[in-house]
Enzyme design. Structure first.
Site, short mmCIF file in Angstrom:
data_model
loop_
_atom_site.label_atom_id
_atom_site.label_comp_id
_atom_site.label_asym_id
_atom_site.label_seq_id
_atom_site.Cartn_x
_atom_site.Cartn_y
_atom_site.Cartn_z
N LEU A 204 55.95 31.06 68.70
CA LEU A 204 54.87 30.21 67.85
C LEU A 204 53.62 31.01 68.57
CD1 LEU A 204 55.91 26.53 68.69
CD2 LEU A 204 55.92 27.84 66.45
N HIS A 205 52.77 31.19 67.44
CA HIS A 205 51.31 31.58 68.06
C HIS A 205 50.18 30.93 67.05
CE1 HIS A 205 51.94 34.89 65.60
NE2 HIS A 205 50.63 35.12 65.56
N ARG A 206 50.74 30.79 65.83
CA ARG A 206 49.49 30.30 64.99
C ARG A 206 48.86 29.34 65.25
NH1 ARG A 206 49.27 34.45 61.93
NH2 ARG A 206 51.23 35.37 61.70
N ARG A 239 48.28 32.37 73.83
CA ARG A 239 47.62 31.44 73.23
C ARG A 239 48.59 30.05 73.40
NH1 ARG A 239 44.23 30.40 68.81
NH2 ARG A 239 43.87 32.45 68.15
N ASP A 283 56.78 31.14 63.42
CA ASP A 283 55.54 31.34 62.70
C ASP A 283 54.97 32.77 62.52
OD1 ASP A 283 53.98 31.56 65.04
OD2 ASP A 283 53.16 29.60 64.79
#
Ligand code: UD1
Length: 367
Positions: A204-206, A239, A283
């Protein structure tokens, strides 16, 4: 004097796209400059990919680093303009949709240097994604638009782009995947992470998922329930780790039974991890494509995708960040009802050859 071709990389998803193009053009004796903007700079977000993909050290490193979108884009533009003036390239190749991609394409358009965009034509039709803005601008000004699939051609034509600028070449990231699959089998990552039996990979990073506490919490709830059924391996993007801690969610993440949390991992280790997994929850754009090429079910935690062929032909299912939908889709997959698919045309490991043909023809025509 011969004019070099400049190949631009900036962030993690660029490296596996440029590596096969660099190798193919080098094989054909072209003079190349590999330029890294430094948008991603940690060793585990950058250097490890050069090592794993057998790419030489960048000839030029701009050292841009993190910052706001305007800061990153503007600083790359200022520095890249100087490089272009000094080196007078015959062509610049940019890939993907990151801030470095759009910045370098704008510089080329103003200096009237030919620019080829690899992975052109992808559209999520969601302007809340910074990448969508980057794609639209880059495609509107680059001279050669090299698309991975027919939907890319259709999107460009619908935006009024002349057909002669569009060349469908296939998916170059799959060249890297296929050519490294065998090598990845030597990876020790499964032993290092003490993974036994079936597992699911999570990434996940969006910003829409991890910069928004409510969405992050919904996804976390789903991971808690899926984690009760199958081991989760979750390499954390910087992030994501930063925000999980800032939102006070990190302790819940750590408490999922059998979850393995690690930092970002290198290319060969990640391919090894993905290739033996039962399910991928992500994502990422790239993982939607790689899982389709590998035939591994992928559940995409986004409301849309710029890669619809992974859904219509491949193994991808789009579920957004609705907790119930994530869970039911994951449980169906775990009971063997995961989506089967086929590998799209031209995702055949030979895309870099087609790209080199198109680039060299364009240069020799003096277009
Ligand atoms: C960027 C791309 C995104 C791509 C993603 C892959 C844009 C608009 N976004 O997003 O399309 O999918 O890369 O990772 O170009 N950081 C580090 N070390 C690094 C790089 C970043 O710690 O080497 C941290 C910094 O705190 C930074 C944050 O990660 O603020 C986000 O990095 P940034 O480059 O702004 O965007 P990504 O989320 O990585």
């Amino acid at each position: 004097m011969t004019q070099p071709i400049i190949l631009v990389v900036g962030a993690r998803p660029n490296f596996m796209k440029i590596a096969p193009i660099y190798a193919e053009l080098a094989k054909r004796g072209e003079e190349l400059i590999l330029l890294h903007t430094g948008q991603h700079y940690d060793d585990n977000m950058s250097k490890v990919f050069f090592d794993d993909l057998g790419m030489p050290k960048p000839d030029i490193y701009l050292g841009i680093g993190s910052g706001s979108h305007a800061y990153q884009t503007a600083t790359v533009m200022i520095e890249f303009e100087k490089i272009c003036m000094e080196n007078n390239p015959s062509m610049v190749v940019v890939v993907g949709d990151v801030n470095s991609t759009v910045a370098c394409s704008i510089v080329c358009a103003k200096l009237r240097i030919s620019c080829a965009h690899v992975e052109a034509g992808l559209r999520s039709f969601d302007r809340d994604m910074p990448e969508e803005i980057n794609r639209i601008i880059t495609d509107s000004i680059a001279d050669l638009l090299l698309t991975p699939s027919p939907d890319g051609d259709d999107n460009l034509l619908a935006e009024g782009i002349p057909i002669k600028r569009i060349k469908r070449v296939g998916n170059v990231m799959i060249d890297s995947l296929y050519s490294n699959l065998e090598r990845s089998k030597k990876s020790e990552i499964l032993n290092q992470l003490q993974v036994k039996g079936k597992y699911s990979v999570v990434t996940l990073h969006r910003p829409s998922n991890v910069d928004d506490k409510e969405n992050f919490t919904k996804i976390l709830g789903a991971l808690e329930n899926i984690g009760a059924q199958i081991q989760l391996i979750f390499p954390l993007h910087p992030r994501t780790e930063k925000n999980a801690k800032a939102f006070g969610l990190f302790h819940r993440l750590e408490a999922i039974p059998n979850i393995v949390l690690t930092g970002p991992i290198g290319y060969l280790d990640f391919v090894a991890l993905m290739a033996s997994s039962t399910l991928v929850l992500t994502d990422s754009g790239g993982l939607q494509e790689e899982t389709t090429a590998l035939g591994i079910p992928c559940i995409t935690l986004r409301e849309n995708t710029e890669r619809p062929i992974t859904v219509t032909e491949g193994t991808n299912t789009i579920v957004g960040c609705n907790q119930k939908l994530i869970e039911t889709t994951a449980f169906e997959t775990l009971t063997g009802k995961g989506k089967a698919g086929r590998v799209p045309d031209l995702w055949d490991g030979k895309t870099a050859e087609r790209i080199a043909d198109v680039l060299l023809e364009h240069i020799s025509n003096g277009d």
